[in-house]
Design an enzyme around this catalytic site. Sequence first.
Site, PDB file in Angstrom:
ATOM      1  N   CYS A  73      23.201  18.988  17.458  1.00  0.00           N
ATOM      2  CA  CYS A  73      24.120  18.936  18.996  1.00  0.00           C
ATOM      3  C   CYS A  73      22.928  18.546  20.078  1.00  0.00           C
ATOM      4  O   CYS A  73      22.004  19.608  20.019  1.00  0.00           O
ATOM      5  CB  CYS A  73      24.809  20.304  19.598  1.00  0.00           C
ATOM      6  SG  CYS A  73      25.671  19.572  20.875  1.00  0.00           S
ATOM      7  N   ASP A 112      30.985  21.932  15.994  1.00  0.00           N
ATOM      8  CA  ASP A 112      29.955  20.346  16.227  1.00  0.00           C
ATOM      9  C   ASP A 112      29.394  20.742  14.434  1.00  0.00           C
ATOM     10  O   ASP A 112      28.592  21.388  14.027  1.00  0.00           O
ATOM     11  CB  ASP A 112      29.432  19.997  16.850  1.00  0.00           C
ATOM     12  CG  ASP A 112      28.299  19.248  17.216  1.00  0.00           C
ATOM     13  OD1 ASP A 112      28.627  17.741  16.587  1.00  0.00           O
ATOM     14  OD2 ASP A 112      27.151  18.576  18.019  1.00  0.00           O
ATOM     15  N   SER A 128      26.077  13.351  25.463  1.00  0.00           N
ATOM     16  CA  SER A 128      25.823  13.801  24.225  1.00  0.00           C
ATOM     17  C   SER A 128      25.361  13.157  22.900  1.00  0.00           C
ATOM     18  O   SER A 128      24.881  12.135  22.721  1.00  0.00           O
ATOM     19  CB  SER A 128      27.335  13.347  23.058  1.00  0.00           C
ATOM     20  OG  SER A 128      26.986  13.873  21.565  1.00  0.00           O
ATOM     21  N   GLY A 129      23.788  13.922  22.991  1.00  0.00           N
ATOM     22  CA  GLY A 129      23.390  12.929  21.525  1.00  0.00           C
ATOM     23  C   GLY A 129      23.687  12.545  19.972  1.00  0.00           C
ATOM     24  O   GLY A 129      22.992  11.672  20.406  1.00  0.00           O
ATOM     25  N   SER A 130      24.485  13.438  19.498  1.00  0.00           N
ATOM     26  CA  SER A 130      24.692  13.041  18.053  1.00  0.00           C
ATOM     27  C   SER A 130      25.876  11.599  18.422  1.00  0.00           C
ATOM     28  O   SER A 130      25.400  10.642  17.691  1.00  0.00           O
ATOM     29  CB  SER A 130      25.872  13.813  17.665  1.00  0.00           C
ATOM     30  OG  SER A 130      26.913  14.186  18.383  1.00  0.00           O
TER      31      SER A 130
END
Length: 340
Positions: A253, A249, A91-93
Amino acid sequence: MRWKRTLQTVDVHCTGEIGRVITGGTLDIPGATMAAKLNHINTVDDGLRRLLCSEPRSGPAGSFVLLTPATRPGADFGFIVLQPDQAHAMSGSNAMCAVTAVLETGMKEMTKPQTVVTLDTAAGLVRAVADCADGKVVRVSLDMPPSFVARRDAVVETPQWGPVRYDLCFGGVFYALVDPEQLGLTIAPQNARRLGAEGVALRDLIARDVTIAHPETPEINGIAYVMFRSEEVDGAVRTCTTLPPGRVDRSPCGTGSNANMAVRFSDGRVKPGDTVVSRSTIGGEFTTLFLEEARVGPYPATRNRVSGRCWIYGISQIGLDPDDPFPTGFILSDTWGGAA
């Protein structure tokens, strides 16, 4: 007070999306690779995920970030994302949240003007460069796993909306990227409930028809999310990733932005050196830079760098009393919908 288990978290948000980074109280997860560790959580023992990601200790919003010893040379930490549905490879965040927590709490020494943190994920090594000033991380740039399009303009027949077109892509996990107008929706805060519920319902319909696994890491398989996307007048992409049990989200994202660059590349709309701004439902922004072309198994791919910012808002201690009747938590349909 007597607890049989104690965990510490540094609580961070990435443009509004919560990522609670576990900094104490966990031992290593069985498995020689991060993919094996991910598979262990999802198929053998997901007690930690259920303890943390369900009531009474948590709720549907946000994620927990599990840091483990790295399994590959050159990496600082292993990285797994724990969410209410399952554990995820990337997950980037949440990676930005992890880097911010690690540096601002001194788990790794911060150096100015930049500090490199390398995360060992089931999707591959992720090199993060943190811009640092005055003891704070002011931006995190992630060199993401290669992204690719597995199916372009696929169609799923739905009882609610008729035929819906989507692009099946990988950006760290698998996505179905969907133009929301097909469902009579636009990406806006006032539509968040419908976007979340209908995105998760659409994902379930697509998942019934589609079997997909990463060609090099088969432990990463199945469609994780539907991400709605639409073009803004200034050239940015408005994004809305939808997550179980039916929420959106809050961030733009990172893995979805990574996947969307692969779609643009397959359409001939971008070349190395181009950037795309992703904008969330509530207006937060990530920047995605197309670094170079790549290949993953049979798929043409893109290597991209996704950048954003996080803020620490708390430090928590979570305990489990030996008499607690809910050691693995619970979910109810009033909050969790059909997931319960």
